[in-house]
Design an enzyme around this catalytic site. Structure first.
Site: not given
Length: 263
Positions: A149, A162
């Site tokens: 990501s 995250y």
């Protein structure tokens, strides 16, 4: 991409929706037999397999919820059985670690141990041990592609834990590539940016939100799952056999800095 992956087998985790589905469909369109892993949405998995087959591809679904006891072994066993039934072998050529959760309890002040542990269990521990379990079934020309990501370089509120999981995935890719390169296996990480999926549609289907995010892109639009799938599909081909240990920014140039004034 037509037929470049004929006679190849692939596993896409989290492959029934969003980016995972687009990857599964793209690999199948290129000729691969695709195992579509999913956690709980039977209807989505059935629809994904049906769409692949309707387009002339081959696929089958495997339901295993990550974060539960024995998940990796159950997935590996179901994958081996499905591949043997269709090909006579349990050989796996392409592993795409896409499945992940992003639900977080917040930033440094509000994150809980339980939420933190669940993020790392699903996003880091599971792909690590899935790779460990499936490596013996991969040979020369094998491809491991992890979905990371852009949050590893773009600090977003409430996504600290995250982001840490995705940084771990990028580190995994670089180090693993050095270990398995002698076997002719490549390992790369693809990092998407803002991408419209069924889970983000509530945000990106709002014109004001889409315009704000697009303004921060070098390519001024919201990403689509097909954009990410195209990068993954290329990395799965023989043409990408000299590319390994890379983290590939697939964001359309998200948040690169101020733009030159126009006019």
């Amino acid at each position: 991409m037509v037929a470049q992956l004929s006679d190849r087998t692939a596993l896409v985790t989290g492959g029934s929706r969003g980016i995972g589905r687009a990857i599964a469909e793209r690999l199948a369109a290129a000729g691969a037999l695709v195992a579509v892993h999913y956690g709980s949405d039977d209807a989505a998995a059935k629809d994904t397999v049906a769409a692949i087959e309707a387009a002339g591809g081959q696929a089958f679904a495997i339901r295993v919820e990550f974060g539960t006891d024995g998940a990796v072994e159950r997935l590996a066993a179901a994958l081996a059985a499905g591949l043997r039934e269709r090909t006579g072998s349990d050989r796996l050529d392409i592993l795409v670690n896409n499945a992940a959760i992003s639900e977080s309890d917040g930033g440094i002040e509000t994150e809980t141990p339980a939420g933190f542990d669940r993020l790392f269990t699903v996003n880091v521990r599971t792909p690590f041990f899935l790779i460990q379990r499936l490596l013996p079934t991969m040979g020369a020309g094998g491809r491991i592609i992890d979905i990371g990501s852009a949050v590893t370089r773009i600090a977003l509120p409430g996504e600290l834990a995250y982001a840490m999981t995705k940084a771990a995935i990028a580190t995994l890719g670089r180090n693993l590539a050095n270990e398995v390169g002698a076997r002719g296996i490549t390992v790369n990480t693809v990092e998407p940016g803002p991408t419209r999926t069924d889970r983000t549609a509530f945000l990106f289907d709002r014109p004001e939100a889409a315009a704000m995010v697009s303004a921060g892109q070098a390519i001024e639009r919201i990403g689509q799952p097909a954009d990410i799938a195209a990068v993954v599909a290329f990395l799965a081909t023989d043409d990408a056999g000299w590319i390994t240990a890379n983290t590939i920014d697939a964001t359309g140039g998200s948040y690169l800095g101020p733009k030159r004034l126009r006019g």
